[in-house]
Motif scaffolding. Structure first.
Motif, PDB file in Angstrom:
ATOM      1  N   GLY A 129       0.750  -1.253  -0.258  1.00 32.20           N
ATOM      2  CA  GLY A 129      -0.082   0.099  -0.043  1.00 32.20           C
ATOM      3  C   GLY A 129       1.016   1.487   0.039  1.00 32.20           C
ATOM      4  N   ASP A 130       0.966   2.096   1.149  1.00 30.19           N
ATOM      5  CA  ASP A 130       1.561   3.460   1.402  1.00 30.19           C
ATOM      6  C   ASP A 130       2.187   3.360   2.367  1.00 30.19           C
ATOM      7  OD1 ASP A 130       0.112   3.040   3.376  1.00 30.19           O
ATOM      8  OD2 ASP A 130      -0.746   4.881   2.631  1.00 30.19           O
ATOM      9  N   THR A 131       2.873   1.936   2.301  1.00 32.99           N
ATOM     10  CA  THR A 131       3.638   1.692   3.301  1.00 32.99           C
ATOM     11  C   THR A 131       4.906   0.812   3.155  1.00 32.99           C
ATOM     12  OG1 THR A 131       2.325   1.748   4.948  1.00 32.99           O
ATOM     13  CG2 THR A 131       3.906   0.594   5.900  1.00 32.99           C
ATOM     14  N   VAL A 132       6.273   1.492   3.621  1.00 28.37           N
ATOM     15  CA  VAL A 132       7.773   0.726   3.119  1.00 28.37           C
ATOM     16  C   VAL A 132       7.667  -0.492   4.888  1.00 28.37           C
ATOM     17  CG1 VAL A 132       9.851   0.445   3.068  1.00 28.37           C
ATOM     18  CG2 VAL A 132       8.302   1.952   1.637  1.00 28.37           C
ATOM     19  N   LYS A 133       7.632  -1.264   4.717  1.00 30.52           N
ATOM     20  CA  LYS A 133       7.995  -2.554   5.783  1.00 30.52           C
ATOM     21  C   LYS A 133       9.104  -3.034   5.441  1.00 30.52           C
ATOM     22  CE  LYS A 133       2.860  -3.694   6.758  1.00 30.52           C
ATOM     23  NZ  LYS A 133       1.919  -4.898   6.889  1.00 30.52           N
ATOM     24  N   VAL A 134      10.216  -2.562   6.232  1.00 32.53           N
ATOM     25  CA  VAL A 134      11.380  -3.414   7.025  1.00 32.53           C
ATOM     26  C   VAL A 134      11.287  -5.126   7.180  1.00 32.53           C
ATOM     27  CG1 VAL A 134      13.458  -3.765   8.133  1.00 32.53           C
ATOM     28  CG2 VAL A 134      12.395  -1.534   7.390  1.00 32.53           C
ATOM     29  N   LEU A 135      11.053  -5.557   6.370  1.00 33.83           N
ATOM     30  CA  LEU A 135      11.012  -7.500   6.694  1.00 33.83           C
ATOM     31  C   LEU A 135      12.715  -8.134   6.837  1.00 33.83           C
ATOM     32  CD1 LEU A 135       9.449  -8.429   2.873  1.00 33.83           C
ATOM     33  CD2 LEU A 135       8.890  -7.710   5.562  1.00 33.83           C
ATOM     34  N   GLN A 136      13.795  -7.317   6.269  1.00 32.96           N
ATOM     35  CA  GLN A 136      14.956  -8.219   7.402  1.00 32.96           C
ATOM     36  C   GLN A 136      16.445  -7.339   7.094  1.00 32.96           C
ATOM     37  OE1 GLN A 136      16.223 -11.381   4.363  1.00 32.96           O
ATOM     38  NE2 GLN A 136      18.435 -12.362   5.371  1.00 32.96           N
ATOM     39  N   ALA A 137      17.265  -7.248   7.615  1.00 32.13           N
ATOM     40  CA  ALA A 137      18.356  -6.331   7.599  1.00 32.13           C
ATOM     41  C   ALA A 137      20.013  -7.441   8.025  1.00 32.13           C
ATOM     42  CB  ALA A 137      18.037  -5.023   9.212  1.00 32.13           C
ATOM     43  N   ILE A 138      20.567  -7.294   7.213  1.00 28.53           N
ATOM     44  CA  ILE A 138      21.891  -8.190   7.482  1.00 28.53           C
ATOM     45  C   ILE A 138      23.033  -6.778   7.535  1.00 28.53           C
ATOM     46  CG2 ILE A 138      22.885  -9.308   5.894  1.00 28.53           C
ATOM     47  CD1 ILE A 138      21.086 -10.209   4.567  1.00 28.53           C
ATOM     48  N   PRO A 139      23.891  -6.756   8.992  1.00 26.31           N
ATOM     49  CA  PRO A 139      24.736  -5.880   8.801  1.00 26.31           C
ATOM     50  C   PRO A 139      26.237  -6.368   8.263  1.00 26.31           C
ATOM     51  CG  PRO A 139      24.569  -7.289  11.042  1.00 26.31           C
ATOM     52  CD  PRO A 139      23.960  -7.784   9.954  1.00 26.31           C
ATOM     53  N   VAL A 140      26.580  -5.215   7.556  1.00 27.40           N
ATOM     54  CA  VAL A 140      27.962  -5.844   6.941  1.00 27.40           C
ATOM     55  C   VAL A 140      29.073  -5.366   7.672  1.00 27.40           C
ATOM     56  CG1 VAL A 140      29.413  -5.074   4.981  1.00 27.40           C
ATOM     57  CG2 VAL A 140      26.650  -4.109   4.598  1.00 27.40           C
ATOM     58  N   THR A 141      30.127  -6.743   8.019  1.00 35.51           N
ATOM     59  CA  THR A 141      30.675  -7.193   8.409  1.00 35.51           C
ATOM     60  C   THR A 141      31.921  -7.817   7.921  1.00 35.51           C
ATOM     61  OG1 THR A 141      30.364  -9.556   9.669  1.00 35.51           O
ATOM     62  CG2 THR A 141      29.334  -7.190  10.146  1.00 35.51           C
ATOM     63  N   THR A 142      33.460  -7.225   8.912  1.00 36.33           N
ATOM     64  CA  THR A 142      34.493  -7.711   8.849  1.00 36.33           C
ATOM     65  C   THR A 142      34.687  -9.564   8.499  1.00 36.33           C
ATOM     66  OG1 THR A 142      35.220  -7.788  10.713  1.00 36.33           O
ATOM     67  CG2 THR A 142      35.795  -5.618   9.934  1.00 36.33           C
ATOM     68  N   LYS A 143      36.407 -10.114   8.214  1.00 38.33           N
ATOM     69  CA  LYS A 143      36.241 -11.475   8.314  1.00 38.33           C
ATOM     70  C   LYS A 143      35.599 -12.524  10.175  1.00 38.33           C
ATOM     71  CE  LYS A 143      40.008 -12.925   8.090  1.00 38.33           C
ATOM     72  NZ  LYS A 143      41.680 -13.073   7.866  1.00 38.33           N
ATOM     73  N   SER A 144      36.113 -11.019  10.600  1.00 37.70           N
ATOM     74  CA  SER A 144      36.139 -11.859  12.373  1.00 37.70           C
ATOM     75  C   SER A 144      35.089 -11.434  12.738  1.00 37.70           C
ATOM     76  CB  SER A 144      37.292 -10.775  13.354  1.00 37.70           C
ATOM     77  OG  SER A 144      37.216  -9.261  13.118  1.00 37.70           O
ATOM     78  N   GLY A 145      33.575 -10.899  11.874  1.00 41.94           N
ATOM     79  CA  GLY A 145      31.941 -10.055  12.252  1.00 41.94           C
ATOM     80  C   GLY A 145      32.362  -9.196  13.016  1.00 41.94           C
ATOM     81  N   LYS A 146      33.805  -7.859  12.547  1.00 36.22           N
ATOM     82  CA  LYS A 146      33.166  -7.062  13.873  1.00 36.22           C
ATOM     83  C   LYS A 146      32.622  -6.129  12.211  1.00 36.22           C
ATOM     84  CE  LYS A 146      37.135  -7.116  16.399  1.00 36.22           C
ATOM     85  NZ  LYS A 146      38.112  -7.229  17.819  1.00 36.22           N
ATOM     86  N   PRO A 147      31.674  -4.595  12.933  1.00 33.43           N
ATOM     87  CA  PRO A 147      31.076  -3.312  12.235  1.00 33.43           C
ATOM     88  C   PRO A 147      32.701  -3.286  11.142  1.00 33.43           C
ATOM     89  CG  PRO A 147      31.040  -2.820  14.607  1.00 33.43           C
ATOM     90  CD  PRO A 147      31.283  -3.921  14.047  1.00 33.43           C
ATOM     91  N   VAL A 148      31.960  -2.671   9.685  1.00 31.86           N
ATOM     92  CA  VAL A 148      33.595  -2.481   8.920  1.00 31.86           C
ATOM     93  C   VAL A 148      33.157  -0.290   9.263  1.00 31.86           C
ATOM     94  CG1 VAL A 148      32.943  -4.198   7.103  1.00 31.86           C
ATOM     95  CG2 VAL A 148      30.975  -2.124   7.007  1.00 31.86           C
ATOM     96  N   THR A 149      31.727  -0.064   9.488  1.00 29.88           N
ATOM     97  CA  THR A 149      31.598   0.720  10.160  1.00 29.88           C
ATOM     98  C   THR A 149      31.394   2.095   8.464  1.00 29.88           C
ATOM     99  OG1 THR A 149      33.844   1.966  10.390  1.00 29.88           O
ATOM    100  CG2 THR A 149      33.063   0.759  11.794  1.00 29.88           C
ATOM    101  N   GLY A 150      31.185   3.173   8.651  1.00 25.81           N
ATOM    102  CA  GLY A 150      31.331   4.017   7.641  1.00 25.81           C
ATOM    103  C   GLY A 150      32.190   5.237   7.257  1.00 25.81           C
ATOM    104  N   LEU A 151      33.528   4.211   7.925  1.00 29.96           N
ATOM    105  CA  LEU A 151      34.423   5.495   8.310  1.00 29.96           C
ATOM    106  C   LEU A 151      35.488   5.704   7.629  1.00 29.96           C
ATOM    107  CD1 LEU A 151      34.743   5.404  12.383  1.00 29.96           C
ATOM    108  CD2 LEU A 151      34.119   7.211  11.044  1.00 29.96           C
ATOM    109  N   SER A 152      35.405   7.290   7.059  1.00 34.37           N
ATOM    110  CA  SER A 152      37.563   7.235   6.392  1.00 34.37           C
ATOM    111  C   SER A 152      37.924   6.639   6.161  1.00 34.37           C
ATOM    112  CB  SER A 152      37.022   8.741   6.775  1.00 34.37           C
ATOM    113  OG  SER A 152      36.422   9.623   6.115  1.00 34.37           O
TER     114      SER A 152
END
Length: 447
Positions: A129-152
């Motif tokens: 309808g007029d709604t956007v629903k979030v069904l799933q979210a997957i974090p982008v991580t490094t080889k060891s499972g840590k956040p990559v972050t969005g930093l420079s």
């Protein structure tokens, strides 16, 4: 959950605090689709909006403890791209590097990261309808499972990161990604493009970075995932914040990557005034670039009649519409046009003198590349979105729903604005009020 999840800024929008992640999206009512549009004209058939999801709650549900204070920012920025998820009304999207802005200090602009713990995420959504629903979210991580972050990533190459008020330096992170385009491979893995490197990033179905492909000579060290210098060295001249933005997957599996803006070759002035950017073809099987193409923007006042600054031209989305055929989006922040383009072997400039940064004049300096013997890609206008009522600004993602229907998604920049007024005296976001929307546009003549 963020302690600021309730009582947030905009009383006219609902707050999705305390809701499980799978249903963490409720939508504010959107305006009605355009009515009475002549059948022969492109027109909006549906608009759906993402409601308030506190960014701290969203991020900490994926990677607990990553965001201590979201400063009143809601989930946004998922409009960096959109890719069909295989079910009607469902799409894969990707965030960019997270909330960021620019503030002048002593006459110099500083890049701010008000939520430095934010981690880019792949987000599956459903338009209902007029709604956007979030069904799933997957974090982008490094080889060891840590956040990559969005930093420079690198000092002297990327903008120095600062706190929300531009007063305190934030550490660089070589793992950081400014994610933009997204496609999903047949094996369930994802391909993303990034503006920092610029780079092409292969990510597992669970979000772990498998390989990051970067330009030859980048010398990116200290990452917690494999980095391969497999892209042309000429890309080292990318304009700051204008690396790869568009990504398409051709029927045979090859990828097409779009450099958002002309390279700064040989210098910044050349890139700012140029109308010629580049597309690359990458073979996942060969793990190599197999072709490069020169792409010529229309004059800026043709793309956007209200704009006279050529440097505002960008490619934000490329979409495969058949074998070697693409839709390419040329845009400013206020207007966009989609062109049909065919990739031809004769237009391949990979390894030519135009990849040599000693060539003078450079490809970017040529006023008429075709007249100088450059095989510029031919194109044909498919639709001028700037003339379609109901299409928002800053469209960064385009998906083909069917032969005659496009799904467009905008980048709302997490509600951020530039300048000292982006946050109030308590350090809480003064939201721009711009929503994340998915807009369906019907093209009567199709693509």
């Amino acid at each position: 959950m963020s302690p600021h999840a309730t009582g947030r800024r905009r009383v006219h929008r609902s707050v999705a605090a305390g809701v499980p992640l799978a249903v963490l999206a409720a939508l504010a009512t959107a305006g009605p689709a355009t009515a009475g549009t002549p059948a022969q004209e492109a027109h909006v058939t549906r608009t759906a909006t993402l409601g308030d999801i506190p960014l701290g709650a969203f991020s900490n549900a994926l990677l607990p403890g990553t965001v201590a204070d979201d400063r009143g920012v809601d989930l946004g920025g998922i409009g960096s791209d959109i890719f069909p998820a295989g079910r009607k009304g469902e799409f894969w999207t990707v965030t960019d590097r997270g909330p960021n802005g620019q503030t002048k200090v002593g006459g110099t602009k500083r890049r701010t990261f008000p939520v430095p713990g934010f981690d880019p995420a792949i987000v599956r959504i459903r338009v209902s309808g007029d709604t956007v629903k979030v069904l799933q979210a997957i974090p982008v991580t490094t080889k060891s499972g840590k956040p990559v972050t969005g930093l420079s990533n690198q000092a002297a190459r990327d903008e120095a990161p600062y706190s929300y008020d531009a007063q305190t330096p934030v550490p660089y992170n070589p793992n950081g990604l400014d994610t933009e385009g997204i496609v999903r491979a047949a094996d369930g893995s994802f391909w993303l493009v990034d503006e920092y490197g610029p780079s092409l990033v292969h990510v597992s179905a669970r979000g772990k970075v498998l390989t990051r492909y970067v330009p030859q000579g980048l010398k990116l060290t200290g990452t917690d995932y494999p980095v391969v210098e497999a892209l042309p060295a000429v890309l080292l001249h990318r304009k700051i914040n204008r690396g790869f933005e568009g990504l398409a997957q051709l029927p045979g599996g090859d990828l097409v990557l779009a450099v958002q803006s002309p390279l700064s070759l040989p210098d910044t002035d050349a890139g700012e005034s140029s109308r010629t950017t580049r597309l690359l073809r990458f073979s996942p099987k060969k793990k190599a670039v197999t072709a490069e193409y020169a792409y010529r923007f229309d004059p800026v006042d043709v793309v956007d009649p209200s704009e006279d600054d050529t440097s505002e031209l960008k490619i934000s989305s490329v979409v495969a519409v058949g074998d070697d055929r693409l839709l390419v989006e040329e845009r400013t922040d206020k207007a966009a046009r989609l062109h049909l383009v065919r990739l031809s072997r004769a237009a391949n400039i990979l390894g030519s003198r135009w990849d040599d940064d000693a060539t003078s004049p450079s490809l970017e300096q040529l006023n008429d590349p075709a007249a100088s013997g450059v095989p510029v890609l031919s194109k044909r206008l498919a639709v001028d979105l700037g003339t379609v009522a109901g299409v928002p600004g800053k469209i960064e993602g385009v998906a083909l729903v069917d032969h005659s229907t496009l799904a467009l998604i905008n980048d709302n920049d997490f509600g951020m604005t530039d300048g000292a007024g982006a946050f109030d005296a308590q350090g809480r976001l003064v939201d721009s009020g711009i929503e994340t929307t998915v807009t369906y546009v019907r093209l009567p003549r199709g693509v």
